[in-house]
Write an enzyme that holds these catalytic residues in place. Structure first.
Site, short mmCIF file in Angstrom:
data_model
loop_
_atom_site.label_atom_id
_atom_site.label_comp_id
_atom_site.label_asym_id
_atom_site.label_seq_id
_atom_site.Cartn_x
_atom_site.Cartn_y
_atom_site.Cartn_z
N LYS A 44 0.83 -1.21 0.00
CA LYS A 44 0.00 0.00 0.00
C LYS A 44 0.86 1.26 0.00
CE LYS A 44 -4.34 -0.52 2.45
NZ LYS A 44 -4.96 -0.20 3.74
N ASP A 49 -8.15 3.48 5.33
CA ASP A 49 -8.84 2.23 5.59
C ASP A 49 -9.69 1.97 4.36
OD1 ASP A 49 -9.07 0.12 7.55
OD2 ASP A 49 -11.20 0.57 7.53
N GLY A 99 -5.31 -8.30 -2.96
CA GLY A 99 -6.64 -8.41 -2.38
C GLY A 99 -7.67 -8.95 -3.37
P1 IMP Z 1 -7.00 -2.32 5.26
O1 IMP Z 1 -5.51 -2.46 5.20
O2 IMP Z 1 -7.58 -2.50 6.61
O3 IMP Z 1 -7.45 -1.06 4.60
O4 IMP Z 1 -7.54 -3.57 4.44
C1 IMP Z 1 -8.19 -3.43 3.25
C2 IMP Z 1 -8.50 -4.78 2.62
O5 IMP Z 1 -9.51 -4.53 1.63
C3 IMP Z 1 -7.30 -5.36 1.87
O6 IMP Z 1 -6.61 -6.30 2.63
C4 IMP Z 1 -7.97 -6.00 0.66
O7 IMP Z 1 -8.42 -7.27 1.00
C5 IMP Z 1 -9.16 -5.10 0.40
N1 IMP Z 1 -8.80 -4.02 -0.56
C6 IMP Z 1 -8.71 -2.69 -0.30
N2 IMP Z 1 -8.32 -2.02 -1.40
C7 IMP Z 1 -8.16 -2.94 -2.36
C8 IMP Z 1 -7.74 -2.85 -3.73
O8 IMP Z 1 -7.38 -1.80 -4.28
N3 IMP Z 1 -7.70 -4.01 -4.40
C9 IMP Z 1 -8.05 -5.20 -3.84
N4 IMP Z 1 -8.42 -5.35 -2.57
C10 IMP Z 1 -8.46 -4.22 -1.83
#
Ligand code: IMP
Length: 193
Positions: free
Chosen positions: A12, A67, A147
Site C-alpha cells: 500500500k 482504511d 486483495g
Molecule cells: P486495510 O488495510 O484495513 O485497509 O484492508 C483493506 C482490505 O480490503 C485489503 O486487505 C484487501 O483485501 C481489500 N482491498 C482494499 N483495497 C483494495 C484494492 O485496491 N484491491 C483489492 N483489494 C483491496
C-alpha cells in the site's frame, strides 16, 4: 517534506507514494514507528483516523493513513471493514475464494471498493472518502494488484483490476481518487502550492 504513512502494508505504501508524488513531487512517505493500533472502529472513517492519530502521536510528524475494503450489494455491504480478515486465514486467495463461494450463482453482483484517506497533524483531523464501482467476476483473472483485484471488474471495463497496469489502476481506483485529493490539501498546507 516527510509524512508518516501509518500502515505496515508495504504494498500500500508503494501504491500511495506513487499516487501522491504525481500531485506533490517533493513528498516522502516514511514508515510508522511502534506497534500498529487496534482498529476497533465501526466505519472506514473511524479506522483510518485511528491509524493516522497513532502515527501522529508516535512521531510528532503529520501522519496519513487509509482504511479500505470491498462492499458487495447482494451481501448487504459485506465484507466492508472486515475485508482484510474475511476468511479465517486472511490470505488474499482465501478471501477471494470465500467471497466467490458466499456469492454463489447470485446474478446481482454489483460491488464497490471504498477508501478513506485521513490525515492527523497540528491542524486537526481530516478524512476523505472515495468509491470505485464495479461487479464481482465469476472467477479470478489477472496477476497484478492485491486483495480482491482478481475478481473486481470496474464499471465500463471488461477485465478485472488485476489485469490493469498499476498506473492505470491508480488513475481510477478508490485509493487513487482519495489520496490525490488528500495530496492536494497537504501540498497547499505545507508547500504553499
Ligand atoms: P486495510 O488495510 O484495513 O485497509 O484492508 C483493506 C482490505 O480490503 C485489503 O486487505 C484487501 O483485501 C481489500 N482491498 C482494499 N483495497 C483494495 C484494492 O485496491 N484491491 C483489492 N483489494 C483491496
Amino acid at each position: 517534506m516527510k509524512i508518516v504513512f501509518a500502515s505496515h502494508n508495504a504494498h500500500k505504501r508503494t501504491e500511495v507514494q506513487a499516487i501522491m508524488a504525481e500531485v506533490w513531487p517533493g513528498l516522502e512517505l516514511v514508515a510508522p514507528e511502534g506497534e500498529p493500533p487496534v482498529e476497533d472502529g465501526e466505519t472506514f472513517h473511524d479506522n483510518a483516523l485511528i491509524k493516522a492519530r497513532a502515527g501522529y502521536q508516535a512521531s510528532g510528524l503529520p501522519a496519513i493513513a487509509d482504511d479500505s475494503g470491498i462492499c458487495v450489494d447482494a451481501l448487504g455491504g459485506q465484507p466492508g471493514i472486515h475485508s482484510a480478515r474475511y476468511s479465517d486465514t486472511g490470505d488474499d486467495a482465501d478471501n477471494v475464494a470465500k467471497l466467490l463461494d458466499t456469492l454463489g450463482d447470485e446474478p446481482e453482483r454489483s460491488a464497490h471498493f471504498v477508501c478513506v484517506a485521513a490525515v492527523v497533524d497540528d491542524h486537526g483531523d481530516l478524512a476523505i472518502e472515495k468509491k470505485w464501482h464495479g461487479t464481482i467476476a465469476q472467477a479470478p483473472h489477472g496477476a497484478a494488484g492485491f486483495g480482491y483485484d482478481p475478481i473486481f471488474i470496474p464499471d465500463s471495463l471488461n477485465h478485472t483490476a488485476a489485469q490493469m497496469p498499476p498506473e492505470e489502476k491508480n488513475q481510477v481506483s478508490h485509493r487513487g481518487q482519495a489520496f490525490r485529493a488528500l495530496a492536494a490539501v497537504l501540498r497547499e498546507r505545507y508547500a504553499g502550492a
